[in-house]
Design an enzyme around this catalytic site. Structure first.
Site, PDB file in Angstrom:
ATOM      1  N   LYS A   1       0.871  -1.354   0.008  1.00 38.89           N
ATOM      2  CA  LYS A   1      -0.039  -0.083  -0.055  1.00 38.89           C
ATOM      3  C   LYS A   1       0.985   1.225   0.010  1.00 38.89           C
ATOM      4  CE  LYS A   1      -0.618   1.709   3.800  1.00 38.89           C
ATOM      5  NZ  LYS A   1       0.016   2.813   4.042  1.00 38.89           N
TER       6      LYS A   1
ATOM      7  N   ASP B   1      -5.088   0.498   8.849  1.00 40.08           N
ATOM      8  CA  ASP B   1      -4.802   0.296   7.460  1.00 40.08           C
ATOM      9  C   ASP B   1      -5.443  -1.005   6.943  1.00 40.08           C
ATOM     10  OD1 ASP B   1      -3.291   2.522   6.972  1.00 40.08           O
ATOM     11  OD2 ASP B   1      -1.431   1.461   7.357  1.00 40.08           O
TER      12      ASP B   1
END
Length: 294
Positions: free
Chosen positions: A13, A147
């Site tokens: 990410k 996250d």
């Protein structure tokens, strides 16, 4: 692997920008958590992904292998892969043998542990054929870490709140990223503790960029608010950013998340791959990879 099992990639990410916009009150839900605004994309090449493989078994177990395996403990109670597996296991009591192939550096600002947890949820839902919808799975992800919900979503998105509010972004133009980590693990908690100054106003993209160069223009008007404290805690970040900026075709160089992984933004695959080769030769101890992202 055998037909009885399956696997899922856990892509890196990357926070193209990250603004810290506020903080939750000292009392109440998520007390003291920082509120964020971040444009997130994901690596699309396997070299910038971990992999989760699952298969039926008599007990729930985790095996970790791969280049970055030594940084993790297979039996740790706070291992996010095992935490994710136990969440789903509570719904049906089944077991699985889980193998994590660890390619991404640990504590590096690219969501490795969160991506692994999200891939575990996806993989075990399919293996165990659990009828749980995406919204419920998203709520489970939010309990694992800030996250994990966006990693569960797995494509370009604007992440707000403390990470639980995810809005899909219109398709971004084709971009290539060179990811570089100097071999330094950074604690997200430590970086937030070192954060100083005023909170930032929200600055969502006002329009869809029409090219990688146009995206770079929009990103330059924004920032990563965690870059300054991360660079203070890990001065090794500075030469990484300088080296990326010096590469031919690099449109922007910035820290991702709380670091210490940095990215260089490129419009052309050949430029990104050439830059990654250059950096790998010049600094072989750095973790360096070129990947498409979106």
């Amino acid at each position: 692997m055998s037909s009885a099992g399956l696997s899922r990639l856990a892509p890196a990410k990357i926070n193209l920008f990250l603004h810290v916009t506020g903080r939750r009150p000292a009392q109440g839900p998520q007390a003291g958590y920082h509120e964020l605004e971040s444009l997130v994309v994901f690596a699309q090449d396997a070299e910038a992904c971990d992999r989760i493989a699952v298969a039926p078994a008599e007990t729930l177990s985790l095996t970790i292998e791969g280049a970055q395996a030594a940084a993790l403990t297979e039996t740790s109670d706070d291992n996010l892969v095992l935490c994710a597996a136990r969440q789903l296991q509570a719904m049906n009591g089944r077991n699985a043998a889980i193998t994590l192939t660890k390619t991404l550096p640990v504590a590096s600002g690219i969501g490795g542990g969160s991506a692994d947890a999200a891939a575990t949820l996806h993989a075990l839902r399919a293996l165990w054929q659990i009828e749980v919808d995406d919204d419920t799975l998203g709520r489970m992800a939010a309990q694992l870490g800030a996250d994990v919900p966006v990693c569960l979503f797995g494509r370009a998105a604007m992440m707000t709140g403390i990470g639980e509010q995810i809005v899909a972004q219109p398709a971004l133009p084709p971009i290539w990223l060179v990811l570089v980590n100097p071999g330094v693990a950074l604690s997200t908690r430590d970086v937030f503790t070192a954060l100083a100054g005023q909170f930032s106003p929200a600055m969502p993209l006002e329009r869809r960029p029409n090219s990688a160069a146009d995206l770079a223009i929009l990103l330059r008007a924004r920032r990563n608010d965690l870059e300054a404290p991360a660079r203070f805690l890990a001065p090794e970040i500075d030469p990484v950013l300088a080296a990326l900026k010096a590469q031919n075709g690099c449109l922007l160089a910035r820290l991702s998340g709380s670091g210490a992984t940095c990215f260089g933004l490129f419009a052309a695959k050949r430029d990104a791959e050439f830059a990654a080769r250059n950096l790998s030769r010049a600094c072989p101890k750095w973790w360096t990879v070129a990947t498409a992202a979106g």
